[in-house]
Write an enzyme that holds these catalytic residues in place. Structure first.
Site, PDB file in Angstrom:
ATOM      1  N   GLY A   1      -8.129  -5.366  11.176  1.00 17.41           N
ATOM      2  CA  GLY A   1      -7.596  -6.598  11.757  1.00 17.41           C
ATOM      3  C   GLY A   1      -6.100  -6.503  11.966  1.00 17.41           C
ATOM      4  O   GLY A   1      -5.571  -6.949  12.990  1.00 17.41           O
TER       5      GLY A   1
ATOM      6  N   ARG B   1     -12.019  11.469  14.780  1.00 19.37           N
ATOM      7  CA  ARG B   1     -13.085  11.504  13.782  1.00 19.37           C
ATOM      8  C   ARG B   1     -14.350  10.858  14.333  1.00 19.37           C
ATOM      9  O   ARG B   1     -15.462  11.358  14.139  1.00 19.37           O
ATOM     10  CB  ARG B   1     -12.629  10.761  12.518  1.00 19.37           C
ATOM     11  CG  ARG B   1     -13.639  10.814  11.385  1.00 19.37           C
ATOM     12  CD  ARG B   1     -13.141  10.039  10.184  1.00 19.37           C
ATOM     13  NE  ARG B   1     -11.851  10.520   9.704  1.00 19.37           N
ATOM     14  CZ  ARG B   1     -11.098   9.867   8.827  1.00 19.37           C
ATOM     15  NH1 ARG B   1     -11.499   8.703   8.345  1.00 19.37           N
ATOM     16  NH2 ARG B   1      -9.947  10.367   8.434  1.00 19.37           N
TER      17      ARG B   1
ATOM     18  N   GLU C   1       1.289   0.047   9.784  1.00 18.75           N
ATOM     19  CA  GLU C   1      -0.140  -0.296   9.782  1.00 18.75           C
ATOM     20  C   GLU C   1      -0.964   0.837  10.368  1.00 18.75           C
ATOM     21  O   GLU C   1      -2.014   0.633  10.972  1.00 18.75           O
ATOM     22  CB  GLU C   1      -0.386  -1.621  10.523  1.00 18.75           C
ATOM     23  CG  GLU C   1       0.407  -2.768   9.885  1.00 18.75           C
ATOM     24  CD  GLU C   1      -0.297  -4.102   9.859  1.00 18.75           C
ATOM     25  OE1 GLU C   1      -1.520  -4.149  10.093  1.00 18.75           O
ATOM     26  OE2 GLU C   1       0.382  -5.106   9.576  1.00 18.75           O
TER      27      GLU C   1
ATOM     28  N   ASN D   1      14.040  -3.369  46.447  1.00 19.03           N
ATOM     29  CA  ASN D   1      13.824  -1.916  46.448  1.00 19.03           C
ATOM     30  C   ASN D   1      12.403  -1.594  46.056  1.00 19.03           C
ATOM     31  O   ASN D   1      11.887  -2.092  45.064  1.00 19.03           O
ATOM     32  CB  ASN D   1      14.754  -1.245  45.433  1.00 19.03           C
ATOM     33  CG  ASN D   1      16.200  -1.359  45.837  1.00 19.03           C
ATOM     34  OD1 ASN D   1      16.647  -0.675  46.743  1.00 19.03           O
ATOM     35  ND2 ASN D   1      16.936  -2.245  45.175  1.00 19.03           N
TER      36      ASN D   1
ATOM     37  N   GLU E   1       3.868   3.963  -0.370  1.00 18.11           N
ATOM     38  CA  GLU E   1       4.784   4.296  -1.463  1.00 18.11           C
ATOM     39  C   GLU E   1       5.843   5.262  -0.949  1.00 18.11           C
ATOM     40  O   GLU E   1       5.680   5.845   0.111  1.00 18.11           O
ATOM     41  CB  GLU E   1       3.998   4.938  -2.611  1.00 18.11           C
ATOM     42  CG  GLU E   1       2.961   3.993  -3.170  1.00 18.11           C
ATOM     43  CD  GLU E   1       2.257   4.569  -4.377  1.00 18.11           C
ATOM     44  OE1 GLU E   1       2.457   5.754  -4.703  1.00 18.11           O
ATOM     45  OE2 GLU E   1       1.484   3.807  -4.992  1.00 18.11           O
TER      46      GLU E   1
ATOM     47  N   LEU F   1       0.841  -1.193   0.000  1.00 18.30           N
ATOM     48  CA  LEU F   1       0.000   0.000   0.000  1.00 18.30           C
ATOM     49  C   LEU F   1       0.883   1.252   0.000  1.00 18.30           C
ATOM     50  O   LEU F   1       0.765   2.108  -0.870  1.00 18.30           O
ATOM     51  CB  LEU F   1      -0.925  -0.007   1.232  1.00 18.30           C
ATOM     52  CG  LEU F   1      -1.726   1.255   1.510  1.00 18.30           C
ATOM     53  CD1 LEU F   1      -2.711   1.554   0.383  1.00 18.30           C
ATOM     54  CD2 LEU F   1      -2.482   1.131   2.841  1.00 18.30           C
TER      55      LEU F   1
ATOM     56  N   GLY G   1      19.831  -2.587  33.543  1.00 22.02           N
ATOM     57  CA  GLY G   1      21.090  -1.861  33.649  1.00 22.02           C
ATOM     58  C   GLY G   1      21.913  -2.037  32.385  1.00 22.02           C
ATOM     59  O   GLY G   1      21.373  -2.133  31.290  1.00 22.02           O
TER      60      GLY G   1
END
Lengths: 255, 408
Positions: B267, B402, B390, B304, B154, B152, B366
């Site tokens: 999905g 929206r 995605e 701790n 580009e 999809l 660490g």
């Protein structure tokens, strides 16, 4: 040789990756809320039965488990691996910790009477009690030959050739059918339960029974007195030479 | 057909003894699942721990795309999770898919993510394809005889997907495709592409989806990109130079391509969020063990309160994220009106929050957290891209806003 019926036993045990904790009353280990799964040796047992079925030596695989209601999950895993139908011998939750090999062997001998298998395959030992007794007891009760600690099994007319892993090395024996064998870890590499097989397994039958219905008295004959953690590992001593090593060992009464 | 495990039992024992899993606690992924769903998770987790986890770091260093292992996962049914059984699939709900991908990601995020992309393409053909197309492509995808990639984005359009310029001009019984797609996962190693092309005018309504075999003449690949993560998945530009595609390879109707893309991404967002869940879950399990083992100032780190509180926060993030991801999946399965917005929310929340969990886990390790010999840095690097692909987190904001404002 073909068309055999196999009865395979499986046990629901604490998963081998879980960190075991002793119960506060020191009579056992904590099982509540702890991850359980199928005893690893039993996976080998089922895998062997499924392979024999793929080779058309075996026609039907019946898998049986003795335990609380959750044992059905273990049976479902076996069905997903390729067993045809299951038998759940239900024991009340809480009492299953005291279900000992002698009782299980008696239950299985009743199942053998009922199902008339040509071969019984069990796991060598359960990883919770490490008993390694059920196969031998069952064979004795049925007066059937036994092939324990099997790491290779091959079938030929009416008999099985088995390689056993024993202290001294490997031993090859031949047993005539019907027989009881116990699976060792190196017998095979168990297959994954695939998603399609898990879904198919949902349609397979699980018959429910109780020890009472089978006429078996499962009262424990052994009483657990005490369960404790192994002693915490102590730091060792470094010695300069072999003579000192031998002295120290003698001092500590190890020689 | 059965699928054997390749890892021996003794090496498995060694592997597991080094990382006891926290299975019974506030962060247990099994909570809320039915017995069936737990079985699916166990099957996936078993595969993840045996086949993926032991190789995850090597694959990252060598940048090998583990095609053999990926194809083996198809034997377990992971090639066509959402596809009809008529075409080799399992027709599982998205919720179960989320559970499975989370478990696989505990073994290797990159491999699991590729499997989600493959499943998205397979499901797209199963949902929108003709009988002929489904029969021609889906069984091979479900068995992973063929692997798929999705095209999809580009070089000139990512978030503004509808601005794509790769065009497909109809000439008789063929489309002639020209253009380039960028950031294509699996490119060069996959057999089948679903490509969004412009067949009509500007904007989303001019976009159509085409199914293209990668051995079609005119397809070429750019150099494999050097990435900071997802290294065991090749990512390349795919170039289309007068590529001839038969008209019967049109997926859906002309002008419907953008709808297909958005549909697939709902999905896909649940799947990517699920991969972030697996990464964070494994990081937490590793760091709970690490802070128990590592000592400083004469006590284990986890003595701790700061460390304890940090772990508690991380666990809370994971469990909360898991709830919204699974809820979004259920909404999508039930086709509820809030499904699209919820999928956007779940990706936004999970990928952002869980990356920070991986980051916290790295910090708690660490200096060791910075070494490639520890897996935590790989989960951190691999899950960083989940905030981008995605649909970036920013686009997720757009979708939720929206939905909020559409009634005004």
């Amino acid at each position: 040789m073909s068309g055999l019926r196999v009865l395979v036993g499986c046990k629901r045990v604490i998963d081998y990756a879980v960190k075991i904790r002793v119960r506060p009353d020191s009579l056992g280990v904590v099982t509540d809320g702890v991850k359980h799964s199928m005893n690893p040796f039993d996976e080998n047992a089922i895998e062997e039965a499924v392979r024999m079925k793929q080779k058309k030596v075996v026609k039907e695989i019946v898998v049986a488990s003795c335990g609380p209601s959750q044992s059905q999950e273990t049976i479902r895993t076996a069905l997903a691996m390729g067993a045809d139908r299951g038998i759940h011998v239900e024991v009340p939750a809480g009492t299953d910790a005291n279900l000992q090999p002698l009782a299980v062997a008696k239950i299985f001998s009743k199942l053998v009477e009922k199902e008339k298998p040509d071969l019984v395959i069990l796991g060598k030992q359960a990883i919770d009690d490490d008993a390694n007794q059920t196969t031998q007891l069952l064979a004795g009760m049925l007066d059937w030959p036994q092939g324990t600690m099997a790491s290779v099994v091959s079938a030929s007319d009416g008999s099985l050739t088995i390689t056993r892993e024993i202290d001294g090395g490997l031993e090859d024996i031949s047993v005539s059918l019907p027989a009881v064998i116990s699976a060792d870890l190196r017998l095979n590499e168990p297959r994954y339960a695939t998603l399609p097989n898990i879904m198919k397994a949902k349609k397979k039958k699980i018959e429910k029974m109780t020890p009472d219905k089978l006429g078996v008295d499962i009262t424990p004959r052994l009483k657990i007195l005490n369960v404790v953690d192994p002693p915490v590992r102590q730091a060792g001593d470094k010695v300069p030479d072999v003579t000192t090593l031998v002295e120290k060992l003698k001092e500590k009464g190890h020689l | 057909m059965f699928c054997l495990r390749s890892c021996s039992r003794s090496s498995l024992f060694k592997l597991l003894s080094n990382s006891r899993s926290i299975s019974s606690s506030c962060v247990d992924p099994n909570v809320g699942l039915t017995t069936d769903e737990i079985e699916y998770r166990d099957a996936a987790l078993n595969f993840a721990k045996t086949e993926l986890a032991p190789n995850m770091q090597t694959w990252d260093l060598t940048e090998e795309f583990p095609v053999d292992t990926i194809k083996r996962s198809a034997d377990l049914g992971f090639g066509g999770l959402f596809v009809s059984p008529d075409y080799g699939g399992l027709s599982l709900p998205r919720h179960d898919g989320s559970v499975i991908f989370e478990a696989l990601s505990q073994g290797c995020v990159t491999t699991a993510s590729y499997i989600t992309i493959h499943n998205m393409v397979n499901a797209m053909i199963d949902t929108f394809g003709t009988e002929v197309q489904k029969e021609r492509y889906c069984p091979d995808l479900s068995s992973m005889e063929k692997l798929a990639s999705y095209c999809l984005t580009e070089p000139g359009s990512g978030s503004d997907a509808a601005a794509l310029v790769t065009n497909a001009k109809k000439e008789g019984s063929k489309y002639i495709v020209n253009g380039s797609k960028a950031f294509i996962s699996g490119a060069g190693a996959t057999d089948l592409l679903v490509v969004m092309t412009r067949t009509g005018g500007k904007g989303p309504k001019g976009v159509s989806a085409l199914i293209i075999d990668t051995d079609t003449p005119g397809i070429s690949y750019g150099q494999k990109e050097k990435k900071i993560g997802w290294n065991n998945q090749p990512t390349c530009v795919v170039n289309f130079d007068d590529v001839e595609v038969p008209c019967e390879n049109l997926l859906g109707a002309e002008g419907q391509g953008f709808n297909l893309a958005m549909h697939g991404l709902n999905g896909g967002r649940i799947n990517i969020a699920s991969c972030s869940l697996g990464a964070a879950q494994q990081c937490l399990e590793d760091v709970v063990q690490y802070t128990h083992d590592r000592k400083a100032f004469n006590q284990p780190l986890n003595a701790n309160q700061h460390v304890q509180f940090k772990l508690a926060e991380m666990a809370t993030e994971i469990t909360t994220a898991r709830l919204i991801v699974r809820q979004a999946a259920r909404s999508l399965d039930a086709k509820e009106p809030n499904a699209v917005a919820l999928c956007a929310m779940c990706k936004l929340y999970a990928t952002e929050r869980l990356f920070k969990v991986c980051d916290d886990a790295l910090q708690l390790h660490g200096g060791y957290g910075y070494l490639k010999s520890y897996p935590v840095q790989q989960f951190w690097r691999d899950s960083r891209v989940h905030r981008i692909l995605e649909g970036t987190s920013e686009v997720m904001h757009m979708l939720v806003a929206r939905d909020l404002l559409k009634h005004l």
